[in-house]
Scaffold this motif. Structure first.
Motif, PDB file in Angstrom:
ATOM      1  N   SER A 194      77.950 -24.918  65.891  1.00 34.52           N
ATOM      2  CA  SER A 194      78.087 -24.872  65.276  1.00 34.52           C
ATOM      3  C   SER A 194      77.563 -26.495  64.714  1.00 34.52           C
ATOM      4  O   SER A 194      76.454 -26.745  63.575  1.00 34.52           O
ATOM      5  CB  SER A 194      78.672 -25.564  64.160  1.00 34.52           C
ATOM      6  N   GLY A 195      76.728 -26.766  65.768  1.00 33.54           N
ATOM      7  CA  GLY A 195      76.647 -28.521  65.479  1.00 33.54           C
ATOM      8  C   GLY A 195      77.209 -29.771  64.679  1.00 33.54           C
ATOM      9  O   GLY A 195      76.687 -30.740  63.994  1.00 33.54           O
ATOM     10  N   ASP A 196      78.806 -29.328  65.002  1.00 30.81           N
ATOM     11  CA  ASP A 196      79.508 -30.263  64.835  1.00 30.81           C
ATOM     12  C   ASP A 196      80.023 -31.122  65.442  1.00 30.81           C
ATOM     13  O   ASP A 196      80.366 -32.715  65.062  1.00 30.81           O
ATOM     14  CB  ASP A 196      81.432 -30.466  64.245  1.00 30.81           C
ATOM     15  N   TYR A 197      79.308 -31.072  67.368  1.00 31.61           N
ATOM     16  CA  TYR A 197      78.880 -32.395  68.275  1.00 31.61           C
ATOM     17  C   TYR A 197      78.137 -31.897  68.330  1.00 31.61           C
ATOM     18  O   TYR A 197      77.226 -30.827  68.778  1.00 31.61           O
ATOM     19  CB  TYR A 197      80.567 -31.644  68.990  1.00 31.61           C
ATOM     20  N   ILE A 198      77.797 -33.142  69.689  1.00 30.79           N
ATOM     21  CA  ILE A 198      76.577 -32.637  70.243  1.00 30.79           C
ATOM     22  C   ILE A 198      76.767 -32.091  71.449  1.00 30.79           C
ATOM     23  O   ILE A 198      77.535 -31.979  72.375  1.00 30.79           O
ATOM     24  CB  ILE A 198      75.845 -34.489  70.428  1.00 30.79           C
ATOM     25  N   VAL A 199      75.696 -31.047  71.593  1.00 31.26           N
ATOM     26  CA  VAL A 199      75.849 -30.333  73.575  1.00 31.26           C
ATOM     27  C   VAL A 199      74.774 -30.653  73.809  1.00 31.26           C
ATOM     28  O   VAL A 199      73.658 -31.077  73.650  1.00 31.26           O
ATOM     29  CB  VAL A 199      76.030 -28.891  73.036  1.00 31.26           C
ATOM     30  N   MET A 200      75.017 -30.483  75.327  1.00 28.60           N
ATOM     31  CA  MET A 200      73.407 -31.373  76.245  1.00 28.60           C
ATOM     32  C   MET A 200      73.328 -30.292  77.509  1.00 28.60           C
ATOM     33  O   MET A 200      75.102 -29.638  77.465  1.00 28.60           O
ATOM     34  CB  MET A 200      73.861 -32.574  76.779  1.00 28.60           C
ATOM     35  N   THR A 201      72.100 -30.240  77.954  1.00 27.75           N
ATOM     36  CA  THR A 201      72.601 -29.434  79.339  1.00 27.75           C
ATOM     37  C   THR A 201      72.985 -27.707  79.817  1.00 27.75           C
ATOM     38  O   THR A 201      73.969 -27.706  80.554  1.00 27.75           O
ATOM     39  CB  THR A 201      73.250 -30.564  80.875  1.00 27.75           C
ATOM     40  N   PRO A 202      72.733 -27.036  78.590  1.00 24.60           N
ATOM     41  CA  PRO A 202      72.991 -25.578  79.008  1.00 24.60           C
ATOM     42  C   PRO A 202      72.883 -24.885  80.488  1.00 24.60           C
ATOM     43  O   PRO A 202      71.622 -25.183  80.516  1.00 24.60           O
ATOM     44  CB  PRO A 202      73.096 -24.614  77.668  1.00 24.60           C
ATOM     45  N   ARG A 203      73.393 -24.196  81.219  1.00 23.77           N
ATOM     46  CA  ARG A 203      72.940 -23.589  82.364  1.00 23.77           C
ATOM     47  C   ARG A 203      73.421 -22.316  82.324  1.00 23.77           C
ATOM     48  O   ARG A 203      75.265 -21.799  82.258  1.00 23.77           O
ATOM     49  CB  ARG A 203      73.474 -23.961  83.807  1.00 23.77           C
TER      50      ARG A 203
END
Lengths: 438, 275
Positions: A197-206
């Motif tokens: 949703s974008g409520d929290y930051i996400v990084m480096t999906p694999r």
């Protein structure tokens, strides 16, 4: 005796005359392969829209590789509007076609479509591939990707990469309130959807090897930790309850292990966790920052980056943490985000030197370094399933944007050629290319 | 209405609602987020079928649209061998192979077998000058020491090639050899990016007609052709160079037929690919 020697020398001298003429061809051209791909035939049936879409997807796929050039339909001499084509090869040679694809589409009562196609080598005058695929109609995009893969495979000798997906971080909003969401799409940008949703930051999906799961890092409750998202159920799970922050996850080639970094008391080391037994293993025990681990395709080695000798460099070790060996020796510059090619022959990386970022590749022993792209900020390479193309993301200098974007995903050939932007609806970073869909 | 319900039942009703609410809240807070189910998996099955009948092609007369055609001489009449090769056996019934258990949607794949075509190239009476020459891309390989490496490799390669070429030179001048090499360089589209491309050295034996057209061609390493898909592609790219109308007839001195009626060509991408 004298006569014998004379005879011997005559035989010796005549040897070159008797030998077949052998000529080495050491020069050639890098032109794209001219291919004729007429619209798939749908005849009187109602599948003309499907035929058109499938043909267009195949054309777009082949064209994007830069290895094929499509011949204009207007140039065709032979009529291709037939369900089964018997090529008049001379007609195709005249318009410089070296390969010819012809297909037809029929539908049946079960709301399925059957797509048949054949690929001919025009110069050798022979059929070199032919398949018939039957599928529910909603699968027609995948059928087109599979046909593209077969054509690509047959003409280049390498596996295709069209039936695959890309997961990345979609970014929106101003820098101080940046929204970062996971998003997934087909490799050609179709079927785009957001996963978080974008409520929290996400990084480096694999991706996992079977393309069913995605490991990534999220700042949920202000704590950076590794999560695993199951694409079939939509469920997300925390990867273990650790005291330190966990980041930079990747699946092992088999998919039952996650390798990641964990920071405790200001020191980052590399760990693995078996997803079945939940057993955790520490691979590095250095006081420096060890991170960005990536397995070799056979799972026996791991490449990572570390600043243990001062600047950030690339190292390779066994999968149990032994035999650590430095492989990058750039006089200047730092190396980061190494990722092992799925075919094992190269390691891609980000290089930082004098304020410029580069995407490059080197052999697993550190030899043969080549830089493929450079810009203000190029980062995070990821390999196509066949190890022939790289994706990475490019960020433009503050205040600058290109096509309304501050950051975008690009693809580039292993040769350093064919740089292209992958179109996404928002700013984009941290791409990961899936293996071929099983 | 609700007042008429037994107070106990009413309490139970509200209690259930409250519990459901609590459970829902707990469920949402445990996991960072639950996204909707993503239907990504489409399973695939494969069936093999035999060859299909091909109907004779319709020839289209689009003369008005084809100014190009006028620039070429009419293609030579098809050889009979070709005609025969195109007549395929009747379509046989598809034999469904064992299918994998399916989850959702399926894609059935059938393999359409290769029809047998003559190996010999059909002669084309096109004029070379009429054919658009393709642009050769400049070397695009960006290597740290690319230039140096290229030069070193080239020197090594020339050394290696020199022995057997010297044999050729004894009967064949350097200019004659260079003419053939330049011609082949136009026709050979190098397979790029293949794994260990430097090992893809393709050797072929040619039998050549007195008019310098190719009579027959054979890849020497047939075993590797059958087992190594990278090599097969490299070999096919070399064969396409031989079949390319730009390279027919070969640029060979016609007065020295005896010397080149059998000819070995070695296509070596090593110093071109640079990696």
């Amino acid at each position: 005796m004298k006569r014998f020697f004379i005879f011997f020398f005559i035989v010796l001298l005549s040897a070159p005359v008797l030998a077949d003429l052998k000529v080495y061809i050491t020069q050639g051209s890098y032109r794209s392969l001219p291919i004729a791909l007429p619209d798939f035939y749908s005849g009187e049936n109602k599948e003309s829209a499907a035929a058109q879409e499938i043909t267009n997807i195949i054309r777009a796929n082949l064209s994007r590789t830069g290895l094929f050039s499509l011949i204009d339909d207007e140039d065709f001499i032979q009529d291709t509007q037939t369900d089964e084509l018997e090529p008049e090869f001379a007609d195709w040679r005249v318009i410089n076609a070296e390969a010819l694809v012809h297909g037809n589409i029929q539908s049946n009562d079960k709301k399925q479509i059957k797509t048949e196609f054949r690929l001919w080598d025009v110069l050798a005058e022979k059929q070199i591939a032919g398949l018939a695929l039957t599928t529910p109609k909603e699968n027609q995009r995948r059928v087109a990707h599979m046909i593209s893969d077969v054509i690509y495979n047959r003409m280049t000798g390498e596996k295709g990469y069209f039936d695959s997906r890309i997961v990345y971080v979609a970014e929106t909003g101003p820098p101080n309130r940046r929204k970062k969401r996971l998003a997934i799409m087909d490799q050609d940008g179709a079927n785009h959807r957001f996963l978080t949703s974008g409520d929290y930051i996400v990084m480096t999906p694999r991706f996992s090897p079977k393309v069913q799961k995605i490991a990534y890092m999220a700042y949920f409750n202000e704590t950076p930790r590794v999560y695993i998202l199951d694409l079939e159920t939509g469920q997300q799970k925390l990867l273990g309850h650790f005291k330190g922050m966990t980041f930079a996850p990747r699946f092992s080639p088999v998919g039952n292990t996650i390798i990641f970094s964990m920071a405790k008391n200001g020191n980052s080391d590399i760990y693995t966790m078996n997803l079945d037994t939940k057993k955790i293993k520490r691979l590095t025990k250095d006081s420096s920052i060890d991170t960005s681990p990536s397995f070799s395709p056979d799972g026996k080695k791991v490449v990572f980056n570390s600043d243990r000798h001062g600047s950030q460099q690339l190292y390779v070790m066994d999968n149990d943490g032994k035999n650590v060996k430095r492989i990058s020796f750039g006089e200047r510059g730092r190396y980061a985000t190494p990722v092992w090619s799925p075919r094992g022959d190269w390691i891609a990386f980000t290089k930082m030197l004098s304020g410029t970022f580069y995407i490059g590749v080197m052999r697993p022993d550190g030899s043969g370094e080549r830089l493929l792209s450079e810009s203000y900020l190029d980062e995070g390479p990821t390999w196509s399933p066949n190890g022939r193309v790289l994706l990475f993301f490019r960020e433009y200098p503050p205040g600058e944007s290109v096509n309304g974007k501050q950051s975008a995903i690009f693809s580039i050939d292993l040769t350093g050629d064919n740089l292209r932007e992958i179109i996404t609806p928002t700013d984009a970073s941290d791409p990961a290319w899936s293996p071929l869909i099983p | 209405m609700i007042k008429n319900i037994d107070p106990l039942k009413r309490a139970a009703f509200f209690s259930t609602l409250l519990h459901l609410g609590v459970f829902a809240l707990a469920f949402l807070t445990i996991s960072p987020e639950i996204t909707p189910l993503i239907n990504l998996e489409q399973t695939i099955t494969a069936d093999l079928v035999s060859e299909k009948d091909l109907k004779p092609a319709k020839r289209q007369k689009k003369a008005s649209k084809k100014p190009k055609q006028a620039t070429y001489a009419k293609p030579a009449p098809k050889k009979e061998i070709n005609k025969n090769a195109v007549v395929l056996p009747k379509k046989e019934k598809a034999v469904p192979a064992p299918t994998k258990p399916k989850k959702k949607e399926k894609v059935h794949i059938q393999k359409l077998e290769t029809k047998k075509a003559p190996i010999q190239k059909q002669e084309d009476s096109q004029k070379k000058g009429d054919i658009k020459t393709k642009d050769q891309k400049p070397s695009f390989l960006k290597s740290v020491k690319n230039l140096e490496q290229q030069q070193t490799i080239q020197k090594e390669e020339e050394k290696k090639a020199s022995w057997s070429e010297k044999l050729g030179e004894a009967i064949f001048t350097y200019q004659e050899m260079a003419a053939l090499r330049t011609q082949m360089a136009q026709c050979w589209n190098i397979p790029v990016g293949a794994k260990n491309a430097e090992e893809l050295l393709v050797e072929m034996t040619l039998e050549v007609n007195p008019d310098a057209t190719v009579k027959s061609v054979k890849i020497v390493d047939q075993a590797r052709m059958a087992n190594d898909s990278f090599f097969r592609t490299a070999a096919e790219s070399a064969l396409r160079a031989i079949y390319n109308p730009l390279c027919s007839p070969l640029h060979l001195p016609l007065n020295k037929y005896e010397k080149w009626k059998t000819l070995t060509l070695v296509f070596n991408p090593r110093n071109i690919l640079g990696f």
